[in-house]
Design a protein around this motif. Structure first.
Motif, short mmCIF file in Angstrom:
data_model
loop_
_atom_site.label_atom_id
_atom_site.label_comp_id
_atom_site.label_asym_id
_atom_site.label_seq_id
_atom_site.Cartn_x
_atom_site.Cartn_y
_atom_site.Cartn_z
N PRO A 235 15.11 0.33 -5.55
CA PRO A 235 14.21 1.33 -4.94
C PRO A 235 14.90 2.68 -4.75
O PRO A 235 14.26 3.73 -4.91
CB PRO A 235 13.83 0.70 -3.60
CG PRO A 235 14.00 -0.78 -3.81
CD PRO A 235 15.18 -0.89 -4.73
N ARG A 244 6.60 3.28 -3.78
CA ARG A 244 7.35 2.32 -4.60
C ARG A 244 6.64 0.97 -4.51
O ARG A 244 6.43 0.45 -3.41
CB ARG A 244 8.76 2.16 -4.06
CG ARG A 244 9.56 3.46 -4.04
CD ARG A 244 10.69 3.28 -3.06
NE ARG A 244 11.62 4.40 -3.05
CZ ARG A 244 12.59 4.50 -2.15
NH1 ARG A 244 12.74 3.57 -1.22
NH2 ARG A 244 13.42 5.52 -2.18
N ILE A 263 10.51 -1.04 -0.15
CA ILE A 263 9.28 -1.17 -0.96
C ILE A 263 8.05 -0.82 -0.11
O ILE A 263 7.98 -1.16 1.06
CB ILE A 263 9.17 -2.60 -1.54
CG1 ILE A 263 10.28 -2.85 -2.57
CG2 ILE A 263 7.80 -2.88 -2.12
CD1 ILE A 263 10.20 -2.03 -3.85
#
Length: 376
Positions: A235, A244, A263
């Motif tokens: 990420p 993301r 995330i």
């Protein structure tokens, strides 16, 4: 009502982030879990019931919809939102993953993938350009690049070759997508579990430029440890000011671990599929409603849960309708699971906002380790 696609990052706690993705069809609070509506329906749920669980966005499936009822038909009928009676945002996958999983029925080339329909054997060609066209016909709010997801384990050379092609397809997807205000295109990072391949993929995607970025090629059988290993760095390779998205994840502890690693979005068929097979997610881990221990139990699945299954029905009833294969079983159990997943996301957003994510994680793992209530 915003007319643009924007992402506002509101708070971070360690790597964990919370924010809001704004689209013309409404806001998506992150971290967000997207229920999967493969064939223009979240199985066993009415769209308004899915919304009632707290879902801000659904996922639709390009591969299934292009074959039946076809993207052209959906377009003639007013687009996917109208067709399935869902007025909030929809993300569509590119069809790539489903086509790749048809191993025996497909032939791949630089141009795209030729495949035979699993429904009637008819021949189709899916290319980056065709995938963009289908997703436009569907009217999806977030469009995914067409990519190849190699099955793991694979050699570095195989993963590298596949990733390079996915990046060429990403550029073609970007070119074919064009300028569509209010709609977003997400690029997909590939590279298996190899850090330098992931870095190369991320760099290429940033050069092309996307509205959001997905971490692809995980949750394909590599195991949680390997997946978290990649998420410890992947990420961070993607732009901070864009959402993301981790594709195809997953189990509650996978979700919490992914959010802890930065995330913002996830999707999985797990809550709905498990609901239909009698597997239920609760704060205290997984319950199997098939088990005989529930047959005489007048208590709810989870007394703290406010979903219809827990508010209005006993374990004994849920056990009975599941055993009797009654339709209401899939409806109630799916609703419970989707409610649990959305409550989990809501709790994480609240914890990140006040800098208490570590305490949240500790309690989450403790509750799950405690296990289900004692049988009567």
């Amino acid at each position: 009502m915003t007319q643009k696609f924007t992402f506002d990052l509101q708070a971070t706690d360690g790597q964990a982030r919370t924010g809001v993705i704004s689209t013309p069809r409404g806001d998506i609070r992150t971290p967000a879990f997207m229920p999967v509506g493969t064939a223009a329906t979240v199985k066993a749920m009415l769209p308004e019931s899915v919304a009632a669980t707290g879902a801000d966005i659904l996922l639709g499936n390009t591969y299934h919809l292009m074959l039946r009822p076809t993207a052209e038909r959906i377009d003639r009928l007013g687009g996917l939102h109208k067709f399935m009676n869902w007025d909030k945002p929809i993300l569509t996958d590119s069809g790539g993953f489903q086509v790749m999983s048809l191993a025996g029925l497909r032939k791949m080339s630089e141009e795209g993938v030729k495949f035979s329909s699993h429904i009637d054997g008819s021949k189709h060609m899916l290319t980056p350009e065709r995938s963009m066209e289908i997703q436009k016909l569907l009217g999806s709010d977030i469009v995914m690049c067409f990519d190849e997801c190699p099955a793991l384990p694979a050699t570095d050379a195989e993963v590298s070759k596949s990733m390079q092609m996915s990046m060429r397809w990403a550029q073609r997807s970007r070119d074919a997508f064009g300028d569509r205000p209010g709609h977003a295109l997400f690029g997909i990072q590939q590279g298996g579990v190899t850090q330098d391949l992931r870095a190369e993929s991320a760099e290429k995607l940033r050069e092309i430029g996307f509205d959001g970025y997905a971490v692809g090629g995980l949750a394909v059988g590599e195991g949680q440890e390997a997946m978290f290993g990649v998420l410890d760095y992947a990420p961070d390779m993607l732009p901070t000011d864009r959402p993301r998205y981790l594709m195809g994840v997953g189990k509650p502890d996978d979700i919490v671990g992914a959010v802890a690693r930065g995330i913002d979005m996830m999707d999985c068929v797990l809550p709905s599929r498990s609901g239909r097979t009698g597997q239920l997610f609760t704060r205290n881990g997984v319950i199997n409603i098939k088990n005989a221990r529930h047959a005489d139990d007048p208590r709810p699945l989870d007394e703290a849960c406010t979903c219809p299954a827990c508010s209005n029905y006993s374990r004994a009833y849920l056990h009975h309708v599941f055993r009797s294969q009654e339709m209401i079983s899939g409806m109630l159990l799916t609703w419970h699971n989707l409610h649990y997943f959305q409550e989990l996301m809501s709790d994480m957003r609240a914890a990140i906002a006040v800098g208490a994510f570590e305490a949240f994680q500790k309690k989450f793992h403790e509750d799950r380790a405690a296990g289900d209530i004692e049988p009567l």
